[in-house]
Design a protein around this motif. Structure first.
Motif, PDB file in Angstrom:
ATOM      1  N   SER A  69     -26.903  -6.775   5.276  1.00 25.49           N
ATOM      2  CA  SER A  69     -26.031  -7.909   4.950  1.00 25.49           C
ATOM      3  C   SER A  69     -24.790  -7.436   4.202  1.00 25.49           C
ATOM      4  O   SER A  69     -23.669  -7.901   4.467  1.00 25.49           O
ATOM      5  CB  SER A  69     -26.793  -8.935   4.107  1.00 25.49           C
ATOM      6  N   LYS A  78     -24.559 -22.250  12.568  1.00 25.22           N
ATOM      7  CA  LYS A  78     -25.453 -21.084  12.576  1.00 25.22           C
ATOM      8  C   LYS A  78     -24.794 -19.860  13.205  1.00 25.22           C
ATOM      9  O   LYS A  78     -25.312 -18.750  13.086  1.00 25.22           O
ATOM     10  CB  LYS A  78     -26.745 -21.420  13.329  1.00 25.22           C
ATOM     11  N   ASN A 104     -25.871 -16.341   8.026  1.00 20.78           N
ATOM     12  CA  ASN A 104     -26.911 -15.437   8.515  1.00 20.78           C
ATOM     13  C   ASN A 104     -27.136 -14.247   7.600  1.00 20.78           C
ATOM     14  O   ASN A 104     -27.867 -13.318   7.956  1.00 20.78           O
ATOM     15  CB  ASN A 104     -26.538 -14.940   9.915  1.00 20.78           C
ATOM     16  N   LEU A 140     -30.998 -12.563   5.230  1.00 16.01           N
ATOM     17  CA  LEU A 140     -32.025 -11.961   6.075  1.00 16.01           C
ATOM     18  C   LEU A 140     -33.372 -11.854   5.368  1.00 16.01           C
ATOM     19  O   LEU A 140     -34.427 -11.847   6.011  1.00 16.01           O
ATOM     20  CB  LEU A 140     -31.566 -10.576   6.525  1.00 16.01           C
ATOM     21  N   PRO A 149     -35.066 -21.487   6.948  1.00 17.86           N
ATOM     22  CA  PRO A 149     -33.704 -21.067   7.291  1.00 17.86           C
ATOM     23  C   PRO A 149     -32.717 -22.202   7.049  1.00 17.86           C
ATOM     24  O   PRO A 149     -33.112 -23.381   7.004  1.00 17.86           O
ATOM     25  CB  PRO A 149     -33.803 -20.727   8.785  1.00 17.86           C
ATOM     26  N   MET A 163     -33.309 -21.135  13.537  1.00 19.10           N
ATOM     27  CA  MET A 163     -32.779 -19.787  13.305  1.00 19.10           C
ATOM     28  C   MET A 163     -33.935 -18.811  13.084  1.00 19.10           C
ATOM     29  O   MET A 163     -34.905 -19.118  12.397  1.00 19.10           O
ATOM     30  CB  MET A 163     -31.839 -19.781  12.087  1.00 19.10           C
ATOM     31  N   SER A 198     -30.271 -14.123  13.810  1.00 18.20           N
ATOM     32  CA  SER A 198     -29.348 -13.753  12.734  1.00 18.20           C
ATOM     33  C   SER A 198     -28.846 -12.325  12.890  1.00 18.20           C
ATOM     34  O   SER A 198     -27.666 -12.039  12.671  1.00 18.20           O
ATOM     35  CB  SER A 198     -30.037 -13.924  11.369  1.00 18.20           C
TER      36      SER A 198
END
Length: 332
Positions: A232, A278, A284, A287, A296, A301, A306
């Motif tokens: 991320s 989304k 996203n 994680l 989510p 999702m 993601s």
């Protein structure tokens, strides 16, 4: 003229980042805030003991389940929150039935929970401090002309910046986890590495499927979590690099990234009825939710979805950065 390799350029970019002392600022922020979060967690534990009149975590969890179930009967609680509460109740009951404390007071548990909460805003902001001016500062300082006058291809220059940024993303994630563990351990103790943690919860609406749930040691869970946090953070770094290429003003670039991250944080709590949201990368970034089994932001999702969205955004950011940097007249 001899060609310049990428490694010397990476070393040069690393030195420039260190000289700006941005990474030192990140470390100082961590050194100030983590003790505050540790103290807050300690006060929460103390208040729970006072409120429930016991140190027995079984009774505390059972009371939390009861309180949550009572909230479900309130008409004032929005349906979105009710779905979240139902999922939390089912998971807490699962831990209670198997005699596992989900929030055992130790440094590893604190680090795990801190990294889970920091993945969407705190760590991305730390990354933004480093990556928001990698290119724009070259324009502001007038060093872009000197940099590009060397016998080096433009794509190598930008690649070196990306690699140096990736290095500091890794350092930020590792330092955050290490400092969380070392500081919180002074209060909660340094144990908890082999404590069991359940993962594999499948969320279906407001129900939880326990078919694939399994217990793993907390050290392994933390390692998996750090991998997702790093991913991320890397996505945010690529976006920050692209903004730095597109916008010559460092202040404007930081403002754009800050607004983007805050918008994502707000939308994650409001966007359940906006299904198209989304596809935004900000929604996203959480994680770690798929690892812990949290609900989510938007129903439907999944981890695979993601990861795909983040991969597309990252590829788009990198391609845009290299295309603009190599084609744009950066000397004027």
């Amino acid at each position: 003229m001899a060609k310049v390799g990428v490694l010397p350029l990476v070393q040069n970019e690393t030195i420039k980042i260190l000289k700006k002392r941005r990474f030192l600022v990140v470390l100082l922020i961590l050194l100030v805030l983590i003790p505050i979060f540790t103290y807050a967690q300690m006060k929460v534990s103390q208040n729970n003991r006072k409120q429930f009149g016991t140190d027995d975590w079984h009774k505390i969890i059972q009371q939390q389940i009861t309180d949550s179930q009572n909230r479900l009967g309130s008409a004032r609680v929005p349906e979105e929150w009710k779905r979240m509460i139902k999922v939390q109740v089912l998971q807490l009951q699962y831990y209670l039935d198997r005699d596992v404390d989900p929030s055992s007071p130790n440094a590893v548990t604190f680090t795990r929970e801190f990294m889970e909460n920091a993945v969407t805003l705190f760590i991305p902001l730390m990354v933004m401090i480093i990556g928001s001016d990698l290119v724009s500062s070259e324009h502001s300082n007038g060093t872009i002309k000197l940099l590009l006058s060397r016998p080096v291809q433009r794509w190598k220059v930008l690649l070196s910046k990306l690699l140096a940024l990736t290095l500091f993303v890794s350092l930020i994630v590792v330092c955050t986890a290490a400092m969380s563990y070392l500081i919180s351990g002074l209060v909660f103790g340094y144990g908890g590495w082999t404590m069991p943690v359940f993962t594999g919860f499948q969320i279906n609406g407001s129900d939880v499927d326990f078919k694939y749930v399994k217990a793993i040691d907390q050290w392994l869970y933390l390692l998996m979590e750090l991998g997702l946090v790093w991913l991320s953070a890397f996505v945010v770094a690529c976006m920050a690099l692209m903004i730095s290429v597109l916008v010559r003003s460092t202040a404007a670039g930081m403002g754009i990234m800050l607004a983007t991250l805050i918008t994502g944080s707000i939308l994650s709590n409001m966007a359940s009825s906006w299904e198209s949201a989304k596809y935004l990368f900000m929604l996203n970034l959480e994680l770690t939710n798929y690892l812990s089994g949290s609900l989510p932001p938007i129903p439907g999702m999944t981890l695979g979805f993601s990861l795909t969205v983040l991969l597309v955004w990252t590829a788009g950011a990198i391609i845009t950065s290299f295309w603009v940097f190599t084609k744009k007249d950066v000397l004027n």
